[in-house]
Write a protein that holds these residues in place. Structure first.
Motif, short mmCIF file in Angstrom:
data_model
loop_
_atom_site.label_atom_id
_atom_site.label_comp_id
_atom_site.label_asym_id
_atom_site.label_seq_id
_atom_site.Cartn_x
_atom_site.Cartn_y
_atom_site.Cartn_z
N ILE A 35 1.03 -1.19 -0.44
CA ILE A 35 0.03 -0.03 0.13
C ILE A 35 1.04 1.34 0.76
N ASP A 36 0.91 2.38 -1.35
CA ASP A 36 1.43 3.12 -1.10
C ASP A 36 -0.17 4.62 -1.46
N GLU A 37 0.95 5.80 -1.26
CA GLU A 37 -0.46 6.72 -2.14
C GLU A 37 0.44 7.97 -2.00
N VAL A 38 -0.17 8.86 -3.10
CA VAL A 38 0.59 9.65 -3.53
C VAL A 38 -0.58 11.21 -3.99
N GLY A 39 0.47 12.58 -3.36
CA GLY A 39 -0.48 13.87 -3.56
C GLY A 39 -0.74 13.68 -1.84
N ARG A 40 -0.01 13.57 -1.31
CA ARG A 40 0.31 14.29 0.20
C ARG A 40 0.17 15.95 0.33
N GLY A 41 1.23 15.94 -0.50
CA GLY A 41 1.69 17.60 -0.31
C GLY A 41 1.37 18.59 -1.29
N PRO A 42 0.41 18.49 -2.31
CA PRO A 42 0.05 19.50 -3.44
C PRO A 42 -0.75 20.27 -2.81
N LEU A 43 -1.09 21.64 -3.32
CA LEU A 43 -2.58 22.89 -3.23
C LEU A 43 -3.74 22.69 -3.40
N ALA A 44 -3.70 20.90 -4.22
CA ALA A 44 -5.11 20.73 -4.62
C ALA A 44 -5.45 19.41 -5.27
N GLY A 45 -6.60 19.04 -5.00
CA GLY A 45 -6.94 17.24 -6.10
C GLY A 45 -6.59 16.57 -4.37
N PRO A 46 -7.25 15.60 -4.70
CA PRO A 46 -7.21 14.35 -3.63
C PRO A 46 -6.02 13.50 -3.31
N VAL A 47 -5.89 12.86 -2.26
CA VAL A 47 -5.09 12.18 -2.87
C VAL A 47 -5.01 10.38 -2.94
N TYR A 48 -4.20 10.54 -3.11
CA TYR A 48 -4.24 8.83 -4.11
C TYR A 48 -3.38 7.67 -3.14
N ALA A 49 -4.61 6.40 -2.80
CA ALA A 49 -3.52 5.34 -2.27
C ALA A 49 -3.95 3.98 -3.06
N ALA A 93 -9.05 10.16 -0.83
CA ALA A 93 -9.15 11.33 -0.35
C ALA A 93 -9.42 12.73 -0.85
N ASP A 94 -10.60 13.39 -0.93
CA ASP A 94 -10.72 14.61 -2.34
C ASP A 94 -10.29 15.83 -1.08
N ASN A 95 -10.15 17.42 -2.09
CA ASN A 95 -9.78 18.11 -1.23
C ASN A 95 -10.91 17.86 0.62
N ASN A 96 -12.01 17.89 0.29
CA ASN A 96 -12.75 18.63 0.91
C ASN A 96 -12.63 17.98 2.40
N GLU A 97 -12.31 16.46 2.33
CA GLU A 97 -11.96 15.45 3.16
C GLU A 97 -10.59 15.96 3.69
N ILE A 98 -10.02 16.30 2.92
CA ILE A 98 -8.48 16.77 4.30
C ILE A 98 -8.26 17.52 4.77
N ASP A 99 -9.18 18.87 4.02
CA ASP A 99 -9.71 20.33 4.91
C ASP A 99 -10.14 19.71 6.14
N GLU A 100 -11.30 18.86 5.91
CA GLU A 100 -12.02 18.72 7.30
C GLU A 100 -11.22 18.00 8.09
#
Length: 447
Positions: A35-49, A93-100
């Motif tokens: 299991i791995d993820e990408v997209g923890r650092g960007p300012l936009a978009g979801p995080v993918y795993a 997990a989309d940007n709204n979930e990240i913000d929440e």
């Protein structure tokens, strides 16, 4: 190194990355999932795993940490992995979930969704018996994150460099997220999502300053930008120390993305964990550009091979709904002497204007080609900072609206009598012709 030596090295690397999985199988574990993820650092978009279970006899050479592979190689390997995997799944997990809930918790949610998707695939393929306790026979190998998934798991630092199934998951996740951000680039042009994948590059910050935030931006990641849109830094106290910090820029010469970044968090996202990364901080942006080899030569002269080069850029005015283009044609003779021609124009086209400044860059490319045809030019290199300008022309991207379809057909017709090459460059990276094209486009809107 000879071809045979490289092959021997790659085979040894494959065996090394499979070793831990083989050991777990020998202990009686049934399915070992990476299991791995990408997209923890960007300012936009979801995080993918992604979650991937590879067969015991998986023998594909070249699987590695996705950040160490070219985009083409990642796409090739992702297809192979998904085709040959026992099962695989993707969670987001989309940007709204990240913000929440914050990025770490959102990452864990995406990972659990990926695990669930993988188990569904196992069930669909008749590889699960349905027993309540069967999951205890399985093992999750997770890159760095500690995850309570109700089954045995192991968190491995830099697991995408050490374990084959984790590396495979990193590739599948990266390809999926990159494809999503490229799609978002067409929906929200002007931020260079296709190029920066949502990371805070100079072009991305320019888009934020020009167009504001999109529905896919992470608001909690933009607090520093909100405090100081010019740099993305926290305003801080008005003392010498804080002023120095606010002016500091970071140049990445070797990393996930090369360029100049306005704050340390964005720079860190490009270099953290990237083998052989090269980067420095500078108080003077000119020094940062020189570090990247982007500064003008000391003599102030252009040193190009003979030929014609066209630099194009677009702009958009949200108030009037008009868009524009700027074009700089640079003609270099056999003695190395260069002359430039400046062109610009503004347009009133409500449908095309939905593409905002991208519409201007498309028109800039067309104007450059028309100028070349009118002047008997047989070959031209067109420098642009939006990837679609070349991708649509070369049919790498699907043209899905009248503007892009018309542009694609226009270039195809022009190529019957002219050699046209497209070169993607970074916006505002110090090249004076790119900067001039941008100024010409803005000037056309003000006239």
């Amino acid at each position: 190194m000879t071809k045979a030596e490289r092959q021997e090295r790659d085979i040894a690397k494959l065996a090394e990355m499979k070793a831990h999985e083989d050991e777990l199988r020998s202990q009686g574990y049934r399915y070992i999932a990476g299991i791995d993820e990408v997209g923890r650092g960007p300012l936009a978009g979801p995080v993918y795993a992604a979650c991937v279970i590879l067969p015991e006899d998986f023998d594909v050479i070249g699987i590695n940490d996705s950040k160490k592979l070219s985009a083409r190689k990642r796409e090739e390997l992702s297809d192979i992995i998904k085709e040959r995997a026992v099962a695989w799944g993707i969670g987001t997990a989309d940007n709204n979930e990240i913000d929440e809930v914050n990025i770490l918790e959102a990452t864990k949610h995406a990972m659990k969704k990926a695990i669930a998707a993988t188990r569904r695939m196992l069930a669909e393929r008749g590889l699960l018996s349905g027993e309540d306790e069967e999951h205890k026979k399985d093992m999750l190998l997770i890159d760095a994150v500690k995850l309570d998934a109700g089954m045995p798991s192991e968190s491995i630092i830099k697991g995408d460099e050490k374990c084959l199934c984790i590396a495979a998951a990193s590739i599948v996740a990266k390809v999926a997220r990159d494809a999503y951000m490229t799609e978002m680039d067409e929906i929200y042009p002007g931020y260079d999502f296709a190029g920066n994948k949502g990371y805070g590059t100079a072009k991305h910050y320019e888009g934020l300053r020009t167009f504001g935030k999109t529905p896919i931006h992470r608001l909690t990641f933009l607090k520093k930008f909100d405090e100081n849109p010019e740099t993305g830094h926290t305003a801080g106290k008005a003392d010498k120390e804080s002023k120095a910090v606010a002016k500091k820029v970071y140049a990445v010469r070797k990393g996930r993305t090369t360029g100049i970044f306005m704050n340390w968090d964005d720079c860190k996202a490009q270099v953290d964990g990237f083998a052989g990364a090269e980067y420095k901080s500078f108080a003077d942006p000119a020094e940062a550009m020189a570090y990247l080899g982007l500064a003008e030569n000391p003599e102030g002269e252009d040193k190009f091979p003979a030929g014609i080069r066209a630099y194009v850029d677009g702009s958009y005015d949200s108030g009037s709904g008009r868009f524009s283009c700027g074009v700089v044609i640079v003609e270099t003779d056999s003695n190395g002497k260069s002359e430039k021609t400046e062109l610009n124009s503004a347009f009133d086209d409500e449908e095309a204007a939905q593409q905002r400044n991208v519409a201007g860059e498309i028109m800039g490319s067309k104007i450059a080609i028309d100028w070349c045809r009118a002047n008997g030019v047989k070959a031209v290199e067109i420098y642009h900072d939006y990837e679609g300008i070349g991708a649509w022309a070369d049919r790498k991207w699907k043209a899905n609206n009248p503007l892009t379809q018309g542009y694609r057909d226009f270039v195809e017709e022009a190529r019957k009598s002219m050699d046209i090459t497209f070169v993607k460059v970074k916006a505002h990276a110090g090249n004076k012709y790119n900067e001039l094209a941008d100024k010409l486009a803005k000037k056309a809107l003000s006239e």
